[in-house]
Design a protein around this motif. Sequence first.
Motif, PDB file in Angstrom:
ATOM      1  N   GLU A  69      65.559  -1.349 -21.780  1.00 30.59           N
ATOM      2  CA  GLU A  69      65.483   0.090 -22.020  1.00 30.59           C
ATOM      3  C   GLU A  69      66.443   0.826 -21.095  1.00 30.59           C
ATOM      4  O   GLU A  69      66.673   0.423 -19.953  1.00 30.59           O
ATOM      5  CB  GLU A  69      64.059   0.610 -21.780  1.00 30.59           C
ATOM      6  N   TYR A  70      66.982   1.932 -21.626  1.00 28.91           N
ATOM      7  CA  TYR A  70      67.837   2.805 -20.832  1.00 28.91           C
ATOM      8  C   TYR A  70      67.010   3.970 -20.286  1.00 28.91           C
ATOM      9  O   TYR A  70      66.156   4.523 -20.999  1.00 28.91           O
ATOM     10  CB  TYR A  70      68.989   3.332 -21.680  1.00 28.91           C
ATOM     11  N   GLN A  71      67.240   4.274 -19.030  1.00 29.34           N
ATOM     12  CA  GLN A  71      66.552   5.420 -18.426  1.00 29.34           C
ATOM     13  C   GLN A  71      67.520   6.206 -17.552  1.00 29.34           C
ATOM     14  O   GLN A  71      68.513   5.670 -17.060  1.00 29.34           O
ATOM     15  CB  GLN A  71      65.345   4.967 -17.613  1.00 29.34           C
ATOM     16  N   LEU A  72      67.223   7.489 -17.398  1.00 21.46           N
ATOM     17  CA  LEU A  72      68.097   8.336 -16.592  1.00 21.46           C
ATOM     18  C   LEU A  72      67.975   8.002 -15.119  1.00 21.46           C
ATOM     19  O   LEU A  72      66.884   7.727 -14.615  1.00 21.46           O
ATOM     20  CB  LEU A  72      67.739   9.814 -16.795  1.00 21.46           C
ATOM     21  N   THR A  73      69.109   8.069 -14.434  1.00 19.95           N
ATOM     22  CA  THR A  73      69.093   8.005 -12.980  1.00 19.95           C
ATOM     23  C   THR A  73      68.806   9.410 -12.436  1.00 19.95           C
ATOM     24  O   THR A  73      68.726  10.382 -13.192  1.00 19.95           O
ATOM     25  CB  THR A  73      70.444   7.529 -12.450  1.00 19.95           C
ATOM     26  N   VAL A  74      68.679   9.508 -11.128  1.00 22.66           N
ATOM     27  CA  VAL A  74      68.514  10.822 -10.511  1.00 22.66           C
ATOM     28  C   VAL A  74      69.708  11.709 -10.850  1.00 22.66           C
ATOM     29  O   VAL A  74      69.559  12.902 -11.156  1.00 22.66           O
ATOM     30  CB  VAL A  74      68.356  10.686  -8.985  1.00 22.66           C
ATOM     31  N   THR A  75      70.897  11.127 -10.842  1.00 22.49           N
ATOM     32  CA  THR A  75      72.098  11.888 -11.195  1.00 22.49           C
ATOM     33  C   THR A  75      72.049  12.318 -12.655  1.00 22.49           C
ATOM     34  O   THR A  75      72.408  13.460 -12.993  1.00 22.49           O
ATOM     35  CB  THR A  75      73.358  11.035 -10.952  1.00 22.49           C
ATOM     36  N   GLY A  76      71.601  11.433 -13.518  1.00 21.26           N
ATOM     37  CA  GLY A  76      71.479  11.788 -14.931  1.00 21.26           C
ATOM     38  C   GLY A  76      70.507  12.923 -15.157  1.00 21.26           C
ATOM     39  O   GLY A  76      70.737  13.799 -16.004  1.00 21.26           O
ATOM     40  N   GLU A  77      69.400  12.904 -14.405  1.00 20.20           N
ATOM     41  CA  GLU A  77      68.429  14.002 -14.498  1.00 20.20           C
ATOM     42  C   GLU A  77      69.070  15.328 -14.113  1.00 20.20           C
ATOM     43  O   GLU A  77      68.867  16.357 -14.779  1.00 20.20           O
ATOM     44  CB  GLU A  77      67.233  13.723 -13.576  1.00 20.20           C
TER      45      GLU A  77
END
Length: 271
Positions: A69-77
């Motif tokens: 699964e793909y999930q957002l990093t802190v940077t992505g958030e």
Amino acid sequence: MTEGPDDTAFEDCQFLTGSPQRFAVLAQLQERPARPTDLCDTVDATRTTIQRILAGFSDRQWVVKRDGEYQLTVTGERVFDRYTALLREVERARAVGPLAAHLGPLATDLPTDLLDPDCLTTSSEQNPLTAINRFTDWLREVDGDVRAISPIVTSVFNDAALELLESGTHIDFIIDHDVLERSESDFTDALERSVEHENIDTYVHDTPLDIGLAMDRSRVCLAAYDDRNNVRAIAESDATAVYSWADATFDRYKERSEPLATVLSVQETQQ
């Protein structure tokens, strides 16, 4: 001179804004981690496109892949949050444009509450009288005494003012010399009333006015005009910060104005 973002930052921004699907994928991952097949079910894009988007996000470290699964990093958030805020601001700018484009210098200290699209009534080519009709309705709904500024004079405004005066409402009214000249030629009854009626004090501003402003006991209505003095948009608010701003704005204009009777007396002397 302030330096702007480097080329890589611009490229990253261009990647995100390059298609609606890219932000849609980011938004889906902001809600919960997902597999590419899950994203295909919720985003209008092919699996190949989804994979390319995820690869682009991974290269920028906005997402990571864990257990398929793909999930957002802190940077992505943070990128999602900032881009969402930018989209909202752009939407607001588009909605508020008819007001903001015609306010001139006054716009520099305008309270943010007056830039809420929900506060606006705007005219269009199809409905050019929408804003002025709402402004007139606002005048007919006043509670308490009124202070107003107007760079135009119309029979509609004069009729609304007459209704207020006959109801016992007191009006402090600021006009400019163009309005005075037009009133002298086309609205002599209204001009005479502005001088003689006990419930109105009229003042003439020393330079041309470029806004319309009205305020009663608790509400504010701001009108923006185009170069032909057509009302393009109005903003209404009862927020405390807006009222304080309008109060100070009216006083500032009044300080640069002379009583109508004084101006007319000077004109008679010069004739």
